[in-house]
Design an enzyme around this catalytic site. Structure first.
Site, PDB file in Angstrom:
ATOM      1  N   HIS A 100       0.856  -1.185   0.000  1.00 24.60           N
ATOM      2  CA  HIS A 100       0.000   0.000   0.000  1.00 24.60           C
ATOM      3  C   HIS A 100       0.890   1.233   0.000  1.00 24.60           C
ATOM      4  CE1 HIS A 100      -2.859   2.993   1.284  1.00 24.60           C
ATOM      5  NE2 HIS A 100      -3.815   2.143   1.007  1.00 24.60           N
ATOM      6  N   PRO A 143      -2.616   7.002  17.326  1.00 23.75           N
ATOM      7  CA  PRO A 143      -2.613   6.150  16.133  1.00 23.75           C
ATOM      8  C   PRO A 143      -2.616   6.912  14.803  1.00 23.75           C
ATOM      9  CG  PRO A 143      -4.721   5.972  17.297  1.00 23.75           C
ATOM     10  CD  PRO A 143      -3.849   6.859  18.122  1.00 23.75           C
ATOM     11  N   TYR A 147      -7.701  10.781   4.585  1.00 26.36           N
ATOM     12  CA  TYR A 147      -7.648  11.719   5.708  1.00 26.36           C
ATOM     13  C   TYR A 147      -8.549  12.898   5.376  1.00 26.36           C
ATOM     14  CZ  TYR A 147      -3.373   9.298   7.285  1.00 26.36           C
ATOM     15  OH  TYR A 147      -2.463   8.369   7.718  1.00 26.36           O
ATOM     16  N   LYS A 155       2.339   4.091  13.875  1.00 23.78           N
ATOM     17  CA  LYS A 155       3.743   3.781  14.204  1.00 23.78           C
ATOM     18  C   LYS A 155       3.910   2.717  15.288  1.00 23.78           C
ATOM     19  CE  LYS A 155       5.761   7.072  11.743  1.00 23.78           C
ATOM     20  NZ  LYS A 155       6.133   6.637  10.407  1.00 23.78           N
ATOM     21  N   TYR A 174       6.481   9.101   7.022  1.00 24.67           N
ATOM     22  CA  TYR A 174       5.229   8.347   7.105  1.00 24.67           C
ATOM     23  C   TYR A 174       5.490   6.837   7.137  1.00 24.67           C
ATOM     24  CZ  TYR A 174       0.244   7.498   6.030  1.00 24.67           C
ATOM     25  OH  TYR A 174      -1.069   7.114   6.062  1.00 24.67           O
TER      26      TYR A 174
HETATM   27  P1  RFL Z   1       0.202  -5.120  22.933  1.00 26.21           P
HETATM   28  O1  RFL Z   1      -0.159  -5.485  21.540  1.00 26.21           O
HETATM   29  O2  RFL Z   1      -0.736  -4.254  23.699  1.00 26.21           O
HETATM   30  O3  RFL Z   1       0.478  -6.451  23.731  1.00 26.21           O
HETATM   31  C1  RFL Z   1       0.694  -6.440  25.127  1.00 26.21           C
HETATM   32  C2  RFL Z   1       0.293  -7.790  25.679  1.00 26.21           C
HETATM   33  O4  RFL Z   1       0.541  -7.798  27.076  1.00 26.21           O
HETATM   34  C3  RFL Z   1      -0.551  -8.440  27.719  1.00 26.21           C
HETATM   35  N1  RFL Z   1      -0.545  -7.978  29.132  1.00 26.21           N
HETATM   36  C4  RFL Z   1      -0.180  -8.751  30.152  1.00 26.21           C
HETATM   37  N2  RFL Z   1       0.236 -10.025  30.221  1.00 26.21           N
HETATM   38  C5  RFL Z   1       0.568 -10.528  31.432  1.00 26.21           C
HETATM   39  N3  RFL Z   1       0.452  -9.803  32.585  1.00 26.21           N
HETATM   40  C6  RFL Z   1       0.027  -8.515  32.581  1.00 26.21           C
HETATM   41  N4  RFL Z   1      -0.059  -7.822  33.729  1.00 26.21           N
HETATM   42  C7  RFL Z   1      -0.306  -7.933  31.321  1.00 26.21           C
HETATM   43  N5  RFL Z   1      -0.754  -6.714  30.929  1.00 26.21           N
HETATM   44  C8  RFL Z   1      -0.887  -6.758  29.602  1.00 26.21           C
HETATM   45  C9  RFL Z   1      -1.759  -8.041  26.916  1.00 26.21           C
HETATM   46  O5  RFL Z   1      -2.838  -8.949  27.100  1.00 26.21           O
HETATM   47  C10 RFL Z   1      -1.181  -8.085  25.499  1.00 26.21           C
HETATM   48  O6  RFL Z   1      -1.350  -9.343  24.889  1.00 26.21           O
HETATM   49  O7  RFL Z   1       1.616  -4.359  22.997  1.00 26.21           O
HETATM   50  P2  RFL Z   1       2.919  -4.455  22.029  1.00 26.21           P
HETATM   51  O8  RFL Z   1       3.335  -5.873  21.812  1.00 26.21           O
HETATM   52  O9  RFL Z   1       3.854  -3.499  22.611  1.00 26.21           O
HETATM   53  O10 RFL Z   1       2.399  -3.925  20.593  1.00 26.21           O
HETATM   54  C11 RFL Z   1       2.015  -2.581  20.421  1.00 26.21           C
HETATM   55  C12 RFL Z   1       0.908  -2.497  19.365  1.00 26.21           C
HETATM   56  O11 RFL Z   1      -0.127  -3.409  19.702  1.00 26.21           O
HETATM   57  C13 RFL Z   1       0.357  -1.060  19.247  1.00 26.21           C
HETATM   58  O12 RFL Z   1       1.404  -0.118  19.306  1.00 26.21           O
HETATM   59  C14 RFL Z   1      -0.385  -0.847  17.897  1.00 26.21           C
HETATM   60  O13 RFL Z   1      -1.545  -1.626  17.848  1.00 26.21           O
HETATM   61  C15 RFL Z   1      -0.700   0.646  17.695  1.00 26.21           C
HETATM   62  N6  RFL Z   1      -1.530   0.852  16.486  1.00 26.21           N
HETATM   63  C16 RFL Z   1      -0.972   0.841  15.242  1.00 26.21           C
HETATM   64  N7  RFL Z   1       0.372   0.641  15.093  1.00 26.21           N
HETATM   65  C17 RFL Z   1       0.910   0.564  13.843  1.00 26.21           C
HETATM   66  O14 RFL Z   1       2.145   0.400  13.740  1.00 26.21           O
HETATM   67  N8  RFL Z   1       0.152   0.663  12.696  1.00 26.21           N
HETATM   68  C18 RFL Z   1      -1.205   0.849  12.759  1.00 26.21           C
HETATM   69  O15 RFL Z   1      -1.870   0.895  11.705  1.00 26.21           O
HETATM   70  C19 RFL Z   1      -1.810   0.976  14.064  1.00 26.21           C
HETATM   71  N9  RFL Z   1      -3.148   1.145  14.196  1.00 26.21           N
HETATM   72  C20 RFL Z   1      -2.915   0.994  16.628  1.00 26.21           C
HETATM   73  C21 RFL Z   1      -3.708   1.139  15.453  1.00 26.21           C
HETATM   74  C22 RFL Z   1      -3.519   0.994  17.899  1.00 26.21           C
HETATM   75  C23 RFL Z   1      -4.875   1.150  17.994  1.00 26.21           C
HETATM   76  N10 RFL Z   1      -5.442   1.160  19.293  1.00 26.21           N
HETATM   77  C24 RFL Z   1      -6.061   0.028  19.844  1.00 26.21           C
HETATM   78  C25 RFL Z   1      -5.011   2.209  20.182  1.00 26.21           C
HETATM   79  C26 RFL Z   1      -5.079   1.288  15.557  1.00 26.21           C
HETATM   80  C27 RFL Z   1      -5.678   1.304  16.827  1.00 26.21           C
HETATM   81  C28 RFL Z   1      -7.152   1.475  16.920  1.00 26.21           C
END
Ligand code: RFL
Length: 403
Positions: free
Chosen positions: A83, A303, A211, A307, A400
């Site tokens: 993309h 978001p 956007y 990133k 980006y």
């Molecule tokens: P995660 O994915 O939140 O995973 C953390 C894990 O830790 C567990 N956990 C525990 N386990 C044991 N004991 C505890 N006390 C615990 N507390 C928590 C949780 O259950 C979970 O499984 O963190 P990680 O690995 O650091 O990954 C980060 C990403 O998930 C996050 O930055 C992205 O999703 C942000 N984000 C996006 N990032 C991109 O690079 N490209 C995107 O297009 C993008 N779109 C988004 C997004 C985040 C969004 N939200 C939900 C804010 C879109 C959205 C809507």
């Protein structure tokens, strides 16, 4: 069982104890296993919850390079798609930036985060990796010494103390790793904007990220799969996610995306609604003795510029290399510089995400400049520069897709 047998049964160990099975924890676990390093992942959620949590979707070229380099990108190449375009819609018209043909020519891969996590988990288990689901980490202890430990409550309600050489906090913004930090360790910034995030059972409506900058507030469009699209609506903070019926949401998306001028949006059932305050933070430094933070535990980004997951994968790779050097060769140089090296990437991403956030939104209510003629005119001029200046477009493209 005698007392001593009980206490033995409630103890376990691994060289590296990883908290959390998101992108950060699972990439780290896979890379450690590939290097023959002993580790275990402790994850609060169930396997099905981990495999279905829909979040990110836009993976940067560097993320794909890392996954490719470690044999973790099979699903991404089979089911994801490249993309490289975004479209801005404003009161002055619309324009498209083919960012894959600008700057250094980087492209995203669109691949839902839950599918990536499913792949990473399959590889981790296939390599013989140890993981404990439904196991909540309660606290991290003794990170100042050489024998840190973690207490965790398993699915049977029993508490187990895991001892380790190193602890990797990959458990997100509200995890146990952050709770173990000093009170002033996390630095916060609130952009003052809230988004209603929607997942719609509907094919994408444009072949670009959309956007829409509108007086009524921002609206966004991002493809996820041929059948599912993510939409965002800037939302009044404090209003519940379910305050509007579906019809009203689609009507508002039509207005802000200027559907009458630029074409209708494909409508479908709204599968998920969530509220996201566009706030961010950085837990600087990322190292506290033998505890290292990666992913959202290290830094949360709004978001707007997609990133978070990309930084999580990058930090996991850097941390894995440093841990392997320390554990196999006694070389702790990589661990000593891990925090500074990661923070360079984090602050650059924070800066660009802040810039994007200010580009896409009117200043928040309560901001001294909210709604002022001056603020609005500056934002319009910023967008005009992006529409007309090739050097500005090249800068945008590199930031980006870069991490
Ligand atoms: P995660 O994915 O939140 O995973 C953390 C894990 O830790 C567990 N956990 C525990 N386990 C044991 N004991 C505890 N006390 C615990 N507390 C928590 C949780 O259950 C979970 O499984 O963190 P990680 O690995 O650091 O990954 C980060 C990403 O998930 C996050 O930055 C992205 O999703 C942000 N984000 C996006 N990032 C991109 O690079 N490209 C995107 O297009 C993008 N779109 C988004 C997004 C985040 C969004 N939200 C939900 C804010 C879109 C959205 C809507």
């Amino acid at each position: 069982m005698t007392d001593s047998q009980t206490s033995r049964a409630l103890r376990a160990s691994a060289d590296v104890v990883i908290l959390g099975a998101g992108p950060a924890g699972l990439v780290l676990g896979n890379l450690l296993l590939a290097a023959g390093t002993d580790c275990v992942i402790l994850e609060r959620a169930s396997p099905s919850r981990v495999r279905t949590r829909a979040r990110a979707g836009f993976l940067a070229p560097n993320t794909v390079r890392i996954l490719d380099g470690h044999g973790l990108a099979d699903g991404l190449h089979r089911y994801g798609h490249p993309h490289a375009a975004c479209e801005f819609r404003t009161q002055d018209g619309r324009f498209r930036l083919d960012y894959g043909a600008l700057g250094q020519g980087g492209r995203h891969h669109v691949y839902p985060q839950q599918d990536l996590v499913t792949d990473l988990l399959r590889h981790y288990l296939g390599r013989g990796g140890r993981i404990r689901f439904r196991t909540e980490v309660l606290a991290v202890h003794d990170t100042d010494g050489t024998r840190p430990s973690v207490t965790a409550r398993g699915p049977d309600g029993r508490t187990v103390r895991w001892t380790a050489r190193y602890v990797a906090g990959c458990d997100g913004r509200r995890g146990a790793a952050r709770r173990s930090l000093p009170a002033d360790a996390v630095h916060h910034h609130d952009h003052g904007v809230t988004w209603l995030g929607l997942l719609a059972q509907a094919p994408p409506s444009l072949d670009a990220v959309g956007y829409a900058v509108h007086d009524r507030g921002f609206a966004g469009h991002m493809a996820r799969t041929p059948e599912v699209t993510r939409y965002y609506l800037q939302w009044q903070r404090g209003t519940a996610a379910d305050a509007w019926p579906e019809q009203r949401i689609w009507d508002e998306l039509d207005i802000r995306m200027r559907a009458p001028e630029y074409g209708p949006l494909n409508r479908g059932a709204l599968l998920e609604r969530g509220l996201f305050d566009l706030s961010c933070d950085v837990a600087e430094p990322l190292r506290h003795g033998s505890l290292f933070l990666a992913g959202d535990a290290a830094s949360v980004l709004a978001p707007a510029a997609a990133k978070g997951a990309n930084l999580a994968v990058l930090e996991a790779e850097m941390l894995a290399e440093a841990l392997v050097d320390a554990l196999t060769r006694g070389d702790t140089g990589g661990l000593d510089t891990y925090s500074d090296r990661s923070l360079e990437h984090i602050w650059r991403a924070q800066e660009f995400t802040g810039w994007m956030t200010r580009l896409l939104h009117a200043p928040p209510d309560g901001d001294p400049g909210a709604g002022s003629f001056f603020q609005a005119a500056r934002r319009r001029s910023r967008i005009a520069s992006l529409r007309t200046s090739r050097s500005h477009q090249d800068w945008f493209a590199d930031n980006y897709v870069g991490v």
